[in-house]
Design a protein around this motif. Structure first.
Motif, PDB file in Angstrom:
ATOM      1  N   TYR A 116      42.180 -23.407  29.091  1.00  0.00           N
ATOM      2  CA  TYR A 116      42.366 -23.745  27.651  1.00  0.00           C
ATOM      3  C   TYR A 116      41.021 -24.276  27.046  1.00  0.00           C
ATOM      4  N   LYS A 117      40.277 -24.715  27.779  1.00  0.00           N
ATOM      5  CA  LYS A 117      38.894 -25.262  27.371  1.00  0.00           C
ATOM      6  C   LYS A 117      38.060 -23.999  27.106  1.00  0.00           C
ATOM      7  N   TYR A 118      38.298 -22.725  27.502  1.00  0.00           N
ATOM      8  CA  TYR A 118      37.747 -21.683  27.210  1.00  0.00           C
ATOM      9  C   TYR A 118      38.334 -20.600  26.149  1.00  0.00           C
ATOM     10  N   LYS A 119      39.105 -21.362  25.201  1.00  0.00           N
ATOM     11  CA  LYS A 119      39.882 -20.865  24.159  1.00  0.00           C
ATOM     12  C   LYS A 119      39.044 -19.961  23.266  1.00  0.00           C
ATOM     13  N   LYS A 120      37.933 -20.430  22.813  1.00  0.00           N
ATOM     14  CA  LYS A 120      37.249 -19.408  21.954  1.00  0.00           C
ATOM     15  C   LYS A 120      36.679 -17.906  23.004  1.00  0.00           C
ATOM     16  N   PHE A 121      36.406 -18.110  23.985  1.00  0.00           N
ATOM     17  CA  PHE A 121      36.085 -16.776  24.700  1.00  0.00           C
ATOM     18  C   PHE A 121      37.270 -15.996  25.026  1.00  0.00           C
TER      19      PHE A 121
ATOM     20  N   GLU B  22      51.604 -25.768  26.487  1.00  0.00           N
ATOM     21  CA  GLU B  22      51.820 -26.959  25.441  1.00  0.00           C
ATOM     22  C   GLU B  22      50.852 -27.950  26.387  1.00  0.00           C
ATOM     23  N   ASN B  23      50.729 -28.020  27.433  1.00  0.00           N
ATOM     24  CA  ASN B  23      50.011 -29.230  28.057  1.00  0.00           C
ATOM     25  C   ASN B  23      48.622 -28.929  28.229  1.00  0.00           C
ATOM     26  N   LYS B  24      47.996 -27.843  27.241  1.00  0.00           N
ATOM     27  CA  LYS B  24      46.699 -27.514  27.232  1.00  0.00           C
ATOM     28  C   LYS B  24      45.707 -27.389  28.632  1.00  0.00           C
ATOM     29  N   ILE B  25      46.641 -26.465  29.357  1.00  0.00           N
ATOM     30  CA  ILE B  25      46.085 -26.185  30.705  1.00  0.00           C
ATOM     31  C   ILE B  25      45.477 -24.451  30.912  1.00  0.00           C
ATOM     32  N   LEU B  26      46.594 -23.737  30.354  1.00  0.00           N
ATOM     33  CA  LEU B  26      46.107 -22.491  29.985  1.00  0.00           C
ATOM     34  C   LEU B  26      46.212 -22.066  28.332  1.00  0.00           C
ATOM     35  N   TYR B  27      45.251 -21.349  28.022  1.00  0.00           N
ATOM     36  CA  TYR B  27      45.222 -20.454  26.932  1.00  0.00           C
ATOM     37  C   TYR B  27      45.626 -18.981  26.915  1.00  0.00           C
ATOM     38  N   ILE B  28      46.663 -18.450  26.287  1.00  0.00           N
ATOM     39  CA  ILE B  28      46.985 -17.230  26.242  1.00  0.00           C
ATOM     40  C   ILE B  28      46.801 -16.413  24.884  1.00  0.00           C
ATOM     41  N   TYR B  29      46.122 -15.392  24.833  1.00  0.00           N
ATOM     42  CA  TYR B  29      46.164 -14.523  23.582  1.00  0.00           C
ATOM     43  C   TYR B  29      47.128 -13.478  23.677  1.00  0.00           C
ATOM     44  N   ARG B  30      48.267 -13.900  22.936  1.00  0.00           N
ATOM     45  CA  ARG B  30      49.544 -13.201  22.843  1.00  0.00           C
ATOM     46  C   ARG B  30      49.601 -11.873  21.943  1.00  0.00           C
ATOM     47  N   ALA B  31      50.374 -11.140  22.321  1.00  0.00           N
ATOM     48  CA  ALA B  31      50.915  -9.827  21.791  1.00  0.00           C
ATOM     49  C   ALA B  31      51.669  -9.942  20.920  1.00  0.00           C
ATOM     50  N   ASN B  32      51.731  -9.059  19.637  1.00  0.00           N
ATOM     51  CA  ASN B  32      52.773  -9.091  18.723  1.00  0.00           C
ATOM     52  C   ASN B  32      52.797  -7.534  18.271  1.00  0.00           C
ATOM     53  N   ASP B  33      51.690  -6.551  18.811  1.00  0.00           N
ATOM     54  CA  ASP B  33      51.392  -5.358  18.478  1.00  0.00           C
ATOM     55  C   ASP B  33      52.235  -4.381  19.688  1.00  0.00           C
ATOM     56  N   LEU B  34      52.480  -3.137  19.202  1.00  0.00           N
ATOM     57  CA  LEU B  34      53.188  -2.293  19.955  1.00  0.00           C
ATOM     58  C   LEU B  34      52.672  -0.969  19.879  1.00  0.00           C
ATOM     59  N   LEU B  35      52.377  -0.152  21.181  1.00  0.00           N
ATOM     60  CA  LEU B  35      52.220   1.235  21.169  1.00  0.00           C
ATOM     61  C   LEU B  35      53.373   2.035  21.892  1.00  0.00           C
TER      62      LEU B  35
ATOM     63  N   GLU C 260      48.625 -12.146  19.214  1.00  0.00           N
ATOM     64  CA  GLU C 260      47.721 -13.093  18.478  1.00  0.00           C
ATOM     65  C   GLU C 260      46.958 -14.228  18.943  1.00  0.00           C
ATOM     66  N   ALA C 261      46.365 -14.770  18.259  1.00  0.00           N
ATOM     67  CA  ALA C 261      45.195 -15.681  18.602  1.00  0.00           C
ATOM     68  C   ALA C 261      46.047 -17.129  19.034  1.00  0.00           C
ATOM     69  N   ASP C 262      46.860 -17.606  18.238  1.00  0.00           N
ATOM     70  CA  ASP C 262      47.396 -18.975  18.401  1.00  0.00           C
ATOM     71  C   ASP C 262      48.735 -18.682  19.220  1.00  0.00           C
ATOM     72  N   PRO C 263      48.610 -19.338  20.437  1.00  0.00           N
ATOM     73  CA  PRO C 263      49.849 -19.008  21.327  1.00  0.00           C
ATOM     74  C   PRO C 263      51.034 -20.069  20.870  1.00  0.00           C
ATOM     75  N   LEU C 264      51.011 -20.857  20.123  1.00  0.00           N
ATOM     76  CA  LEU C 264      51.978 -21.577  19.725  1.00  0.00           C
ATOM     77  C   LEU C 264      52.624 -21.315  18.315  1.00  0.00           C
ATOM     78  N   GLU C 265      51.751 -20.848  17.659  1.00  0.00           N
ATOM     79  CA  GLU C 265      52.585 -20.189  16.402  1.00  0.00           C
ATOM     80  C   GLU C 265      53.500 -19.121  16.465  1.00  0.00           C
ATOM     81  N   ASN C 266      53.094 -18.196  17.403  1.00  0.00           N
ATOM     82  CA  ASN C 266      53.773 -17.005  17.919  1.00  0.00           C
ATOM     83  C   ASN C 266      54.416 -17.152  19.376  1.00  0.00           C
ATOM     84  N   ASP C 267      55.395 -17.742  19.236  1.00  0.00           N
ATOM     85  CA  ASP C 267      56.096 -18.281  20.791  1.00  0.00           C
ATOM     86  C   ASP C 267      56.317 -16.791  21.595  1.00  0.00           C
TER      87      ASP C 267
END
Length: 381
Positions: free
Chosen positions: A232-237, A203-216, A354-361
């Motif tokens: 967060y500044k490396y969000k694209k990578f 929320e404070n744009k310090i970290l960016y996390i590519y979250r999971a909603n998939d399951l094996l 998923e790509a957006d960490p705030l859309e998928n909590d």
């Protein structure tokens, strides 16, 4: 404090030893103070005047400090001294002189021989965390600092993990894949606190996390791949890397696909055992098997090059010089090799996102680690 003065403030690198920030016997206040001392330490000086008010100003950019907060800094100094990391020379109330020589190290001379692995954070990251509004996130800032620097300590280094920035410069230490369980362990906090801290740092744009909603689902147990962490500044990578690995290892309803992923992991483990038997002289294998073992060893070393976790476990490539059939041709492959990625079998901590960490909590990994309805884990550490 004006906005322009904050914008003009230059950020500097802070080099932290991993064996200090991961030492569970050091208090959270001790780690916080350690970050400050390493930020001000120079090569040509050993005795330093330390003022609690100045230390707090370094983090919060205000001289408005309460007495209880002053005590936290003093406790941190005392803790570091008890661990032999600093030595007190003189003191008067909240002002001190300390010998900081024991915590000094030269980052250019750290390597696998002296086992001095270090992490680089930036002063603006530390100050941003310390200035998070307490009304929005009423958590221990010292614990949050400790968690953040330990997350950064898991970011991958080496040629295989080097990225080209927009200005043409190259950098590694951009992305990490550690599980919630690992982050919980090295930061000395619970898993549900990891989830809470991740949310705050995002929320404070310090970290960016590519979250999971998939399951094996393998053998009736959850298995998967860890979330992807980065600044967060490396969000694209982070997104690009996460999507690439999700395509290769993500959820697929095909049972055959799941079996294929399991087989790949089992094969790596099998080759690891064969490598040990071969170099230990316990067993000799045929030509084709030795070539497979050699390819496994080369791949392992490339994957973990300059990785502090596995540096002491790198495979002995020179061992294979005794086999005349081991040549560069053994490594040629018509198909472009995909970057290896760690998959932990039968683990509930390693799922993609998923790509957006705030859309998928929350990711599947995070949901699994949440307390159940009958549990009462209301206290965030």
């Amino acid at each position: 404090m004006t906005k322009s003065s904050e914008e003009n403030r230059l950020s500097q690198k802070v080099f932290l030893l991993n064996n200090v920030i991961r030492d569970k016997t050091i208090s959270d206040n001790g780690i916080l103070v350690y970050c400050y001392l390493r930020a001000i330490q120079r090569t040509d000086m050993n005795y330093y005047p330390i003022s609690v008010d100045i230390m707090d100003y370094f983090f919060r950019h205000t001289f408005d400090i309460e007495s209880r907060d002053k005590k936290k800094y003093v406790d941190g100094l005392n803790d570091l001294e008890e661990h032999g990391l600093i030595h007190k020379i003189n003191e008067k109330k909240y002002n001190f002189e300390y010998d900081l020589e024991p915590i000094y190290f030269d980052p250019t001379k750290t390597n696998k021989e002296n086992n001095l692995w270090f992490t680089v954070v930036y002063t603006d990251e530390l100050t941003t965390i310390m200035q998070i509004d307490d009304k929005k996130s009423n958590v221990s800032k010292a614990k949050l600092i400790r968690y953040f620097v330990n997350v950064v300590s898991t970011f991958r280094h080496g040629k295989s993990w080097t990225f080209v920035l927009s200005d043409g410069k190259e950098t590694d230490g951009v992305i990490g894949f550690s599980s919630i369980e690992v982050l919980s362990n090295i930061s000395n906090i619970s898993k549900d606190t990891v989830l809470a801290y991740n949310k705050i740092l995002e929320e404070n744009k310090i970290l960016y996390i590519y979250r999971a909603n998939d399951l094996l689902l393998i053998d009736n147990e959850i298995s998967g791949i860890t979330n992807t962490y980065g600044r967060y500044k490396y969000k694209k990578f982070i997104i690009d890397e996460g999507e690439d690995h999700k395509k290769e290892y993500g959820y697929c309803q095909s049972v055959e696909s799941i079996k294929h992923k399991t087989a790949k992991t089992s094969k790596r483990k099998s080759l690891g055992v064969k490598y040990f038997n071969l170099v230990s002289g316990n067993k000799m294998y045929d030509k084709e098997t030795i070539i497979e073992i050699y390819k496994y060893a080369v791949e392992f070393n490339k994957r973990h090059e300059n990785d502090g976790y596995c540096e002491n476990d790198l495979k002995d490539i020179y061992f294979f010089d005794q086999f005349p059939f081991i040549t560069e041709d053994c490594l040629k492959n018509k198909d472009k090799a995909k970057r290896p990625f760690p998959i932990e079998e039968k683990s509930n901590d390693d799922i993609w996102g998923e790509a957006d960490p705030l859309e998928n909590d929350f990711s599947i990994e995070e949901i699994i680690d949440m307390p159940g309805m009958n549990e009462t884990k209301h206290n965030i550490e």
